[in-house]
Write a protein that holds these residues in place. Structure first.
Motif, PDB file in Angstrom:
ATOM      1  N   GLN A   9     -10.845 -19.749 -13.189  1.00  0.00           N
ATOM      2  CA  GLN A   9     -10.424 -19.461 -14.565  1.00  0.00           C
ATOM      3  C   GLN A   9     -11.555 -18.871 -15.401  1.00  0.00           C
ATOM      4  N   ARG A  10     -12.805 -19.042 -14.943  1.00  0.00           N
ATOM      5  CA  ARG A  10     -13.963 -18.545 -15.692  1.00  0.00           C
ATOM      6  C   ARG A  10     -14.661 -17.372 -15.004  1.00  0.00           C
ATOM      7  N   ILE A  11     -14.054 -16.844 -13.950  1.00  0.00           N
ATOM      8  CA  ILE A  11     -14.670 -15.741 -13.213  1.00  0.00           C
ATOM      9  C   ILE A  11     -14.710 -14.499 -14.112  1.00  0.00           C
ATOM     10  N   ALA A  12     -15.774 -13.746 -14.024  1.00  0.00           N
ATOM     11  CA  ALA A  12     -15.948 -12.580 -14.896  1.00  0.00           C
ATOM     12  C   ALA A  12     -14.874 -11.523 -14.678  1.00  0.00           C
ATOM     13  N   ASN A  13     -14.506 -11.280 -13.426  1.00  0.00           N
ATOM     14  CA  ASN A  13     -13.515 -10.249 -13.151  1.00  0.00           C
ATOM     15  C   ASN A  13     -12.476 -10.776 -12.161  1.00  0.00           C
ATOM     16  N   PRO A  14     -11.414 -11.382 -12.667  1.00  0.00           N
ATOM     17  CA  PRO A  14     -10.384 -11.895 -11.756  1.00  0.00           C
ATOM     18  C   PRO A  14      -9.637 -10.781 -11.012  1.00  0.00           C
ATOM     19  N   LYS A  15      -9.825  -9.539 -11.431  1.00  0.00           N
ATOM     20  CA  LYS A  15      -9.198  -8.395 -10.743  1.00  0.00           C
ATOM     21  C   LYS A  15     -10.212  -7.685  -9.849  1.00  0.00           C
ATOM     22  N   ILE A  16     -11.117  -8.454  -9.268  1.00  0.00           N
ATOM     23  CA  ILE A  16     -12.176  -7.908  -8.409  1.00  0.00           C
ATOM     24  C   ILE A  16     -11.620  -7.065  -7.263  1.00  0.00           C
ATOM     25  N   ALA A  17     -10.403  -7.362  -6.832  1.00  0.00           N
ATOM     26  CA  ALA A  17      -9.821  -6.592  -5.722  1.00  0.00           C
ATOM     27  C   ALA A  17      -9.679  -5.112  -6.070  1.00  0.00           C
ATOM     28  N   ASP A  18      -9.483  -4.779  -7.332  1.00  0.00           N
ATOM     29  CA  ASP A  18      -9.288  -3.373  -7.716  1.00  0.00           C
ATOM     30  C   ASP A  18     -10.515  -2.508  -7.400  1.00  0.00           C
ATOM     31  N   PRO A  19     -11.719  -2.848  -7.905  1.00  0.00           N
ATOM     32  CA  PRO A  19     -12.874  -2.007  -7.564  1.00  0.00           C
ATOM     33  C   PRO A  19     -13.241  -2.089  -6.082  1.00  0.00           C
ATOM     34  N   VAL A  20     -13.023  -3.247  -5.462  1.00  0.00           N
ATOM     35  CA  VAL A  20     -13.316  -3.361  -4.033  1.00  0.00           C
ATOM     36  C   VAL A  20     -12.387  -2.448  -3.237  1.00  0.00           C
ATOM     37  N   ASN A  21     -11.111  -2.419  -3.593  1.00  0.00           N
ATOM     38  CA  ASN A  21     -10.177  -1.526  -2.905  1.00  0.00           C
ATOM     39  C   ASN A  21     -10.579  -0.061  -3.063  1.00  0.00           C
ATOM     40  N   ARG A  22     -11.064   0.315  -4.237  1.00  0.00           N
ATOM     41  CA  ARG A  22     -11.529   1.697  -4.439  1.00  0.00           C
ATOM     42  C   ARG A  22     -12.688   1.999  -3.491  1.00  0.00           C
ATOM     43  N   LEU A  23     -13.604   1.046  -3.361  1.00  0.00           N
ATOM     44  CA  LEU A  23     -14.736   1.230  -2.449  1.00  0.00           C
ATOM     45  C   LEU A  23     -14.278   1.338  -0.994  1.00  0.00           C
ATOM     46  N   VAL A  24     -13.329   0.491  -0.614  1.00  0.00           N
ATOM     47  CA  VAL A  24     -12.820   0.523   0.753  1.00  0.00           C
ATOM     48  C   VAL A  24     -12.192   1.879   1.040  1.00  0.00           C
ATOM     49  N   ARG A  25     -11.382   2.370   0.123  1.00  0.00           N
ATOM     50  CA  ARG A  25     -10.748   3.682   0.318  1.00  0.00           C
ATOM     51  C   ARG A  25     -11.797   4.798   0.395  1.00  0.00           C
ATOM     52  N   LEU A  26     -12.828   4.699  -0.450  1.00  0.00           N
ATOM     53  CA  LEU A  26     -13.900   5.688  -0.440  1.00  0.00           C
ATOM     54  C   LEU A  26     -14.655   5.643   0.892  1.00  0.00           C
ATOM     55  N   ALA A  27     -14.980   4.454   1.345  1.00  0.00           N
ATOM     56  CA  ALA A  27     -15.703   4.309   2.616  1.00  0.00           C
ATOM     57  C   ALA A  27     -14.881   4.888   3.763  1.00  0.00           C
ATOM     58  N   ARG A  28     -13.616   4.553   3.809  1.00  0.00           N
ATOM     59  CA  ARG A  28     -12.757   5.074   4.880  1.00  0.00           C
ATOM     60  C   ARG A  28     -12.653   6.594   4.827  1.00  0.00           C
ATOM     61  N   ALA A  29     -12.516   7.136   3.619  1.00  0.00           N
ATOM     62  CA  ALA A  29     -12.403   8.591   3.463  1.00  0.00           C
ATOM     63  C   ALA A  29     -13.664   9.308   3.943  1.00  0.00           C
ATOM     64  N   ASN A  30     -14.811   8.616   3.852  1.00  0.00           N
ATOM     65  CA  ASN A  30     -16.088   9.200   4.266  1.00  0.00           C
ATOM     66  C   ASN A  30     -16.476   8.826   5.684  1.00  0.00           C
TER      67      ASN A  30
END
Length: 183
Positions: free
Chosen positions: A21-42
């Motif tokens: 409940q006190r985590i800074a970014n409870p939507k952490i999956a969003d930026p991580v997913n962007r990174l995963v897609r970027l890594a795969r694309a490269n």
């Protein structure tokens, strides 16, 4: 392949704790997913790391069912290792270094949960092992500790890692550099 993305502890165990409940970014999956897609694309290797504490009867005990990737995350593809660690860094209790060496990886992008703990510790150790480290700050998150806010902890982590152990980057900066939107 000379680069790998290491996704550290982005797992349901953390969401199962009241501290979520006190985590800074409870939507952490969003930026991580962007990174995963970027890594795969490269054509970069993506390595998934989960923290476990077998027999602890805590949310990190695999027997309780919380030691799994956050439901919102991209799913690992064939050939993307899913490692289970019992230490604060992703190297000591896994075969990560062997896998990276065999794949010819020299640069690591790191992201995940507990900015100042497992992600920072992995970054420091990776640097000591000779990897070029990129700490993707907006794809990490943590919670307040004592009198320090999560934001203060993240700022402190960036300050101690910057230009000593790692380059500090954002997801958007990496997307711009690599010519992919990640969307």
């Amino acid at each position: 392949m000379s680069r790998a993305l290491i996704v550290i502890d982005v797992q349901e165990s953390f969401r199962a704790r009241p501290l979520w409940q006190r985590i800074a970014n409870p939507k952490i999956a969003d930026p991580v997913n962007r990174l995963v897609r970027l890594a795969r694309a490269n054509g970069d290797l993506v390595v998934w790391v989960l923290h476990t504490e077998p027999g602890s009867e805590t949310v990190f005990d695999p027997a309780l069912g919380h030691v799994r990737l956050l439901d919102e995350l991209e799913r690992p593809r064939p050939g993307e290792p899913v490692l289970h660690k019992t230490s604060h860094n992703a190297f000591t209790t896994t075969d990560l270094q062997r896998r990276l060496t065999e794949a010819g990886v020299r640069e690591l992008l790191v992201c995940g949960i507990r900015t100042e703990q497992c992600v920072e510790t992995t970054t420091r150790l990776g640097s000591d092992l000779g990897y070029r480290m990129v700490f993707v700050t907006d794809a990490t998150t943590t919670n307040p500790i004592g009198d320090l806010s999560a934001e203060e902890i993240i700022e402190r982590t960036e300050a101690v890692l910057r230009d000593r152990f790692a380059r500090i980057a954002t997801v958007a900066e990496l997307e711009a550099e690599r010519g992919a939107s990640g969307r």
